[in-house]
Motif scaffolding. Structure first.
Motif, PDB file in Angstrom:
ATOM      1  N   UNK A   1      -6.720  -6.259   4.539  1.00 24.10           N
ATOM      2  CA  UNK A   1      -5.888  -5.084   4.816  1.00 24.10           C
ATOM      3  C   UNK A   1      -5.569  -4.296   3.547  1.00 24.10           C
ATOM      4  N   UNK A   2      -6.175  -4.703   2.419  1.00 22.07           N
ATOM      5  CA  UNK A   2      -5.998  -3.942   1.181  1.00 22.07           C
ATOM      6  C   UNK A   2      -4.869  -4.423   0.293  1.00 22.07           C
ATOM      7  N   UNK A   3      -4.486  -5.707   0.438  1.00 21.67           N
ATOM      8  CA  UNK A   3      -3.448  -6.279  -0.424  1.00 21.67           C
ATOM      9  C   UNK A   3      -4.064  -7.309  -1.364  1.00 21.67           C
TER      10      UNK A   3
ATOM     11  N   UNK B   1      -0.304  -3.523  -2.311  1.00 22.49           N
ATOM     12  CA  UNK B   1      -1.408  -2.602  -2.039  1.00 22.49           C
ATOM     13  C   UNK B   1      -2.102  -2.219  -3.347  1.00 22.49           C
ATOM     14  N   UNK B   2      -3.412  -2.054  -3.292  1.00 21.75           N
ATOM     15  CA  UNK B   2      -4.197  -1.755  -4.492  1.00 21.75           C
ATOM     16  C   UNK B   2      -3.674  -0.545  -5.255  1.00 21.75           C
TER      17      UNK B   2
ATOM     18  N   UNK C   1     -12.116  -6.023  -0.415  1.00 23.36           N
ATOM     19  CA  UNK C   1     -11.103  -6.944   0.124  1.00 23.36           C
ATOM     20  C   UNK C   1     -10.929  -8.144  -0.804  1.00 23.36           C
ATOM     21  N   UNK C   2     -10.687  -7.880  -2.100  1.00 25.26           N
ATOM     22  CA  UNK C   2     -10.524  -9.005  -3.024  1.00 25.26           C
ATOM     23  C   UNK C   2      -9.127  -9.601  -2.910  1.00 25.26           C
ATOM     24  N   UNK C   3      -9.005 -10.877  -3.289  1.00 26.44           N
ATOM     25  CA  UNK C   3      -7.778 -11.634  -3.030  1.00 26.44           C
ATOM     26  C   UNK C   3      -6.812 -11.619  -4.205  1.00 26.44           C
TER      27      UNK C   3
ATOM     28  N   UNK D   1     -17.371  -1.572  -3.238  1.00 29.16           N
ATOM     29  CA  UNK D   1     -16.730  -2.314  -4.331  1.00 29.16           C
ATOM     30  C   UNK D   1     -15.667  -1.465  -5.015  1.00 29.16           C
ATOM     31  N   UNK D   2     -14.907  -2.145  -5.908  1.00 28.31           N
ATOM     32  CA  UNK D   2     -13.917  -1.520  -6.775  1.00 28.31           C
ATOM     33  C   UNK D   2     -14.140  -2.015  -8.202  1.00 28.31           C
TER      34      UNK D   2
END
Length: 449
Positions: free
Chosen positions: A69-71, A89-90, A356-358, A397-398
């Protein structure tokens, strides 16, 4: 928007679903930050030692729920059964700095960590915020011990220089299984009041409410109204209060309080300070329990807050982006620029992350900003990343810049696409077709056997 959870999970494993707990089905805008404080996480020595080397099951569980979810998990701290997690949030990552953790043991005179507090503090858009998750001593008669322990937790100091003391943070959140009970009234009166939803009859005998009237160090802490059933003690997997021989009296043991420093400073003045002077405000939107969760004898409690901040930081320390279109077939370049006040280090790095990285160590690959630098000018620098390090399948990716001195991500790119390595994909596809062609023969031989 900040959503804070406190839950004594009674050594249980995570439940199948936490949609309502995290209000993921709410029609309101999504949360910007989740702060999750757990008590009595399974702390048998084998579990605890394995959790030191790897993330514990609860951390993994919440990362699995929130990362799509983008966290990102910003930070966590664990002391035996106490666990505190922060997800953000990113978009906010470049404006969160100086993240530090601490823990204070109070069990067995400070030698054992079954009781105490775990703390995470940070600077959010230039405002200092501190979160303390506590598990205080149990039983009706231990009110003074609970207060003494909390006062000891408040007095702890972070080891790093230039970090304010706990009460000097702009906002302080205090929550957990605080174990305060309902004094004087008998169990029948308490249960009858609860059954009739006349919770107000019990408020004046709540030990924490009583202590706030007497103890100076508590008087600046705010709490929402206790308009939900006491959250302790329930039979497992039910909403029935304790039917065991002990028949524990219900109590609001699980609480969320907060303290805003500028309100404390101005509270004694007759005329309240103007909105122009107020740089941060905290509003509680709801304060509720969640009766549907039955894995422990406590029900979880959540507080949803709005933090209104006048940003003291408005520009990220680093801005970065992929140079041109990226493909897994060739080496690529990253462009970035940093503000002069970035405390740069030879150990800074730029990571390539799935969207969606952790957490900060969940990178696919990385480049050292100094060792892999190929060009530098006054305005920007370029860093090289080898095609061999890029996933052949490509995808979204980011890029994140990690500051070693600040121990945090200080710059994040917009999401971007990496084109797949078509040569390898075509080769894999061809191998897959050959495997499929051979299948009838293998089936035929199997039938003959």
């Amino acid at each position: 928007r900040l959503h804070l959870v406190t839950w004594n999970v009674g050594t249980a494993s995570p439940p199948p679903d936490v949609t309502s707990l995290l209000q993921l089905d709410s029609l309101d805008p999504p949360m910007d930050m989740y702060v999750i404080g757990l008590q009595e996480v399974n702390s048998r020595i084998t579990n605890f030692l394995s959790d030191l080397a790897f993330d514990d099951p609860w951390s993994i569980f919440f990362m699995t729920v929130l990362s799509p979810l983008g966290y990102m998990k910003l930070s966590s701290v664990r002391m035996q059964g106490l666990l505190l997690l922060i997800f953000v949030k990113h978009v906010h990552l470049p404006f969160i700095r100086d993240v530090h953790t601490h823990y204070t043991r109070t069990g067995l005179y400070g030698y054992w960590g079954n009781k105490g507090g775990v703390t995470i503090r940070t600077s959010l858009y230039g405002h200092t915020i501190c979160f303390i998750n506590c598990h205080l001593p149990a039983h009706m008669e231990n009110t003074e011990q609970r207060l003494d322990d909390f006062e000891k937790i408040l007095e702890m100091q972070f080891e790093e220089e230039n970090i304010p003391s706990t009460l000097d943070h702009d906002v302080l959140f205090w929550f957990g299984d605080l174990n305060f009970r309902i004094a004087d009234y008998g169990i029948h009166f308490v249960r009858e009041s609860i059954n009739n939803k006349r919770y107000n009859l019990l408020w004046e005998k709540d030990q924490l409410n009583m202590a706030k009237k007497k103890e100076a160090f508590l008087q600046d802490f705010l709490e929402g109204p206790l308009q939900f059933k006491p959250t302790y003690k329930f039979d497992l997997y039910s909403d029935v209060y304790d039917t065991s021989e002990k028949k524990r009296k219900p109590a609001w043991t699980d609480r969320i309080l907060w303290r805003v420093k500028n309100l404390c400073q101005h509270g004694s003045k007759e005329d309240q300070f103007s909105e122009e002077e107020q740089t941060i405000s905290v509003t509680l939107n709801n304060y509720i329990s969640h009766m549907s969760y039955g894995i422990s004898d406590h029900k979880p409690v959540t507080g949803t807050f709005v933090l209104e901040l006048k940003p003291l930081l408005s520009d990220p320390l680093v801005t970065l982006s992929p140079e041109g279109e990226w493909s897994a077939e060739r080496d690529v370049l990253i462009s970035y620029s940093a503000v002069p006040e970035l405390p740069s280090s030879a150990w800074d790095w730029i990571g390539l992350f799935k969207v969606a990285f952790r957490h900060a160590n969940d990178y696919v690959t990385y480049a050292w900003v100094e060792d892999d630098e190929i060009s530098s000018s006054k305005d920007s620098k370029q860093v090289y990343m080898s095609a061999a390090e890029i996933p052949d399948a490509g995808g979204e990716f980011l890029l994140c810049y990690y500051s070693n001195n600040l121990q945090s991500i200080v710059g994040i790119s917009q999401p971007f696409q990496i084109q797949p390595n078509r040569t390898l994909l075509e080769k894999d596809l061809a191998q897959g077709e050959n495997t499929w062609i051979q299948k009838p023969d293998s089936l035929e031989s199997h039938n003959e056997f």
